[in-house]
Design an enzyme around this catalytic site. Sequence first.
Site, short mmCIF file in Angstrom:
data_model
loop_
_atom_site.label_atom_id
_atom_site.label_comp_id
_atom_site.label_asym_id
_atom_site.label_seq_id
_atom_site.Cartn_x
_atom_site.Cartn_y
_atom_site.Cartn_z
N SER A 96 0.48 -1.93 5.02
CA SER A 96 0.79 -0.80 6.88
C SER A 96 0.04 -0.96 7.53
O SER A 96 0.27 -0.83 8.36
CB SER A 96 0.36 0.24 5.83
OG SER A 96 -1.16 0.74 5.22
N HIS A 140 5.71 -0.29 1.70
CA HIS A 140 6.86 -0.93 3.20
C HIS A 140 7.79 -1.82 2.64
O HIS A 140 8.16 -1.97 4.22
CB HIS A 140 5.38 -0.82 3.97
CG HIS A 140 5.09 0.49 3.54
ND1 HIS A 140 4.27 1.23 5.10
CD2 HIS A 140 3.29 1.57 3.16
CE1 HIS A 140 3.93 2.23 4.93
NE2 HIS A 140 2.60 1.85 3.63
N LYS A 167 9.95 7.29 1.85
CA LYS A 167 9.61 6.15 3.19
C LYS A 167 11.06 5.77 3.30
O LYS A 167 11.59 6.75 3.80
CB LYS A 167 8.34 5.00 2.66
CG LYS A 167 7.25 6.17 2.76
CD LYS A 167 6.15 4.35 3.01
CE LYS A 167 4.61 4.74 2.02
NZ LYS A 167 4.02 5.95 2.93
#
Length: 399
Positions: free
Chosen positions: A186, A214, A245
């Site tokens: 990240s 991610h 997310k």
Amino acid sequence: MYGKIKDFLAKELQDTREAGLYKEERIITSKQSAEITIKDGDRDKPVLNFCANNYLGLADHKELIQAAKEAMDRRGNGLASVRFICGTQDIHKELEAAISDYFKTDDTILYAACFDANGGLFGSLLGEEDAIISDSLNHASIIDGVRLCKAKRYRYANGDMEDLEVQLKAAQEQRFRIIVTDGVFSMDGNVAPMDKICDLADKYDALVMVDECHSAGVVGKTGHGVAELFDLYGRIDIFTGTLGKAFGGAVGGFTTGRKEIIDILRQRSRPYLFSNSLPPSVVGAGLKTFSLLKESDALHTKLMDNVRYFREKMQSLGFDIKPTQSAICAVMLYDAPLSQKFAARMQEEGIYVTGFCYPVVPKNEARIRVQLSAAHEHKHIDRCVAAFEKIGKELGVIK
Ligand SMILES: Cc1ncc(COP(=O)(O)O)c(C=O)c1O
């Protein structure tokens, strides 16, 4: 009693502030999206948001909100139970099946968060005669999960396959080995070299686990994550991920992978056995997310177009951006005070980004992290880039 520790904590807080590490919360007074408002004194200030993990722009998606409301109407507010006592509804099983379908895996188990998925993974599968070989930049939840397991620990430098091989060789004495990595890291937005990791796993007889927080929804031709990006279907044993997310931005985590592994987790994984099941609203929105993503990959296409558009504009202005295949763009400034000043000036210009410096990133690697989203339109990115240009010139970062 409280007096002594109160003074100690007050001093710790003061030291944290003096070190510039005290974390303030900025208060958002709108839905999460590209255009948000934040509290600024007694007014709401409109800003453009470039620091959410809202990769597919689903955090305020009308159909997800509607699906959450309908699920609440049909299945209530919550289960008041853990899954195996009386906390499993039909929709939990449907969501687990939808996630397995998305990742092309055998089975899936839901958690309250990916922090729990990672926390409840390793200790359920491995014991002291086993080995965990973990990337040095793995997320805190992986680090904590590994700490909760008695297996012998090995660490390799971020994405360094030579070092991974050294560690795998050192771990050959153990009964079972597992290589553990984030899919996308990240801070830099770099993708783990999963193809090489799987080759080494074959060579040294190790399982492979990847945290897709991610990367899922983002990398790969249609955004299905690292297995799609590197064509590794069937070669990665365990994926963990979040609904917080790309997949809707609410809350919720999962582990998906081989049948027996998921079965064991249902028997042994402590955050699953001893924590409430996900509420129907979250499950309803999750189901809608995966059905939207099955119908079309337009959101992923838009996200990737936005990443390209932002990077090209920034690079043509002379900014130094770390290479990325993800939606995380690290605009390198190197100098810590500069990164904080730059981020603060960006916010004054109405652009919400985060400046990171040591100890969150290595010394002399301070940067502004920009996260692109399918919620952004080119006009938002143009404003963001214009602010970077203005402040970059003002602070002498670009000419
Ligand atoms: C790589 C990674 N793993 C796990 C998590 C935890 O996810 P959740 O918010 O679902 O607990 C995060 C969230 O920051 C993350 O970035």
